[in-house]
Design a protein around this motif. Sequence first.
Motif, PDB file in Angstrom:
ATOM      1  N   ARG A 116       0.827  -1.212   0.000  1.00  0.00           N
ATOM      2  CA  ARG A 116       0.000   0.000   0.000  1.00  0.00           C
ATOM      3  C   ARG A 116       0.858   1.258   0.000  1.00  0.00           C
ATOM      4  N   VAL A 117       1.891   1.287   0.823  1.00  0.00           N
ATOM      5  CA  VAL A 117       2.781   2.445   0.863  1.00  0.00           C
ATOM      6  C   VAL A 117       3.471   2.632  -0.483  1.00  0.00           C
ATOM      7  N   ILE A 118       3.957   1.549  -1.067  1.00  0.00           N
ATOM      8  CA  ILE A 118       4.646   1.637  -2.365  1.00  0.00           C
ATOM      9  C   ILE A 118       3.705   2.195  -3.430  1.00  0.00           C
ATOM     10  N   LEU A 119       2.485   1.684  -3.481  1.00  0.00           N
ATOM     11  CA  LEU A 119       1.530   2.157  -4.480  1.00  0.00           C
ATOM     12  C   LEU A 119       1.127   3.605  -4.233  1.00  0.00           C
ATOM     13  N   MET A 278       7.163  22.668  -3.729  1.00  0.00           N
ATOM     14  CA  MET A 278       6.684  21.643  -2.803  1.00  0.00           C
ATOM     15  C   MET A 278       6.515  20.315  -3.534  1.00  0.00           C
ATOM     16  N   ARG A 279       5.952  20.359  -4.730  1.00  0.00           N
ATOM     17  CA  ARG A 279       5.756  19.112  -5.468  1.00  0.00           C
ATOM     18  C   ARG A 279       7.095  18.476  -5.840  1.00  0.00           C
ATOM     19  N   VAL A 280       8.044  19.292  -6.262  1.00  0.00           N
ATOM     20  CA  VAL A 280       9.353  18.747  -6.635  1.00  0.00           C
ATOM     21  C   VAL A 280      10.038  18.119  -5.425  1.00  0.00           C
ATOM     22  N   LEU A 281      10.042  18.838  -4.304  1.00  0.00           N
ATOM     23  CA  LEU A 281      10.706  18.327  -3.106  1.00  0.00           C
ATOM     24  C   LEU A 281       9.989  17.106  -2.536  1.00  0.00           C
ATOM     25  N   GLU A 282       8.666  17.088  -2.605  1.00  0.00           N
ATOM     26  CA  GLU A 282       7.924  15.930  -2.113  1.00  0.00           C
ATOM     27  C   GLU A 282       8.187  14.690  -2.971  1.00  0.00           C
ATOM     28  N   MET A 283       8.423  14.885  -4.264  1.00  0.00           N
ATOM     29  CA  MET A 283       8.771  13.740  -5.101  1.00  0.00           C
ATOM     30  C   MET A 283      10.092  13.130  -4.644  1.00  0.00           C
ATOM     31  N   ARG A 284      11.039  13.960  -4.256  1.00  0.00           N
ATOM     32  CA  ARG A 284      12.320  13.431  -3.770  1.00  0.00           C
ATOM     33  C   ARG A 284      12.126  12.666  -2.456  1.00  0.00           C
ATOM     34  N   GLU A 285      11.241  13.137  -1.599  1.00  0.00           N
ATOM     35  CA  GLU A 285      10.978  12.413  -0.360  1.00  0.00           C
ATOM     36  C   GLU A 285      10.236  11.110  -0.627  1.00  0.00           C
ATOM     37  N   SER A 286       9.355  11.112  -1.622  1.00  0.00           N
ATOM     38  CA  SER A 286       8.661   9.870  -1.975  1.00  0.00           C
ATOM     39  C   SER A 286       9.645   8.821  -2.472  1.00  0.00           C
TER      40      SER A 286
END
Length: 386
Positions: A116-119, A278-286
């Motif tokens: 679930r987390v991965i998806l 925020m979207r760019v940085l959140e993608m790196r955290e994902s």
Amino acid sequence: MSAVAELPPKNFELLPKPGGDGERLEVSMGPQHPSTHGVFRMDVVLDGERVVKLKPVFGYLHRNHEKIAEGTTYLASMPYTDRLDYFCSLTNNWAYALAVEKLAGLQVPERAEYLRVILAELTRLQNHASLCGFLLQDMGAMGTPLMYAFREREKILDLFEAISGARMMCNFMRFGGLRCDSPAGWLEETQKGVDDFPRFLDEFETLLNENEILMARTQGVGVMPRELAINASITGPMLRASGVNYDLRKVDKYGIYDRFDFRVPLGEHGDVYDRYMMRVLEMRESVKILQQALKSVPQGPIIDPKAKLRGFRPKAGEAYGRIEAPKGELGFYLISDGGPNPYRYRVRPPSLINLTILEDLCVGHFVADVVVILGSVDIVMGEVDR
């Protein structure tokens, strides 16, 4: 019918200016306008080219989602949740499943929690990448940024199709787990895609972060003060761009998010540029979360053996399940009377809540900025109208 009656209605109206000094123009943007992100309209009052008033108008896509869910079984509503945010069907599934699991007291097996987390984080990657591409297109960057983003999105949709059988309307999660296990080789293919994703982010940021046109069109535009964001119940990247440290993955620690090391990026100015970043940085955290999760997926069952697909009747009671969806807090409120259908079914959609402050963000800006500000909000009409 007279010739006058056959004419299409005009989409503007001249209004007297307060004080009698000239006139103001009222313009109806949408729902056919390509920059309004679906069947959405804005009634904008302009003084010259500056916005003095803006009214969001929606309801064109209303599909009676909540009332339909109250007339059908709990499980039959799962595919309807796919249609809320059709970019993010798997996170829609998760929020609904979480609410029902609270209501019925079901426990999710370890393997299913990891999947679930991965998806969910793959969903966040493709949603944020698409948002950045659309935002740049709204500014006039026709082609390259959006195609770069959609190239990466296609890779993730291929992974969704491989595990669920569908690219967008996945209908994959179930109460107490998942519909089926991941196929052989899927985790390895996902690992390759996650390993390669930072290259796309590096290219994207090199092209855009310090682009003078992007900075001129976004910095200081559509500023949302911290107090307004909190008082208007804004959530997700919109809220964090205004400097508010609130992420349900950290606050509620739902699923198994407390096992992963990641940070919550925060903005300083709350403008369009911060919302883009925020979207760019959140993608790196994902990507960080995915790297950790993919290395730790255990073997085992993928659904609670107590979960029933037929004759499912949770005890009378109520529950609210919420998650940090890519666009903000997505919640489902359910009331059970012990029957096969929910007595009350209510969705808390982030797109609708985040739209409520659109006028505050746009007043005083040029009409050309309105399209960019709307693009930075990241809405999908499927969950605005429900």
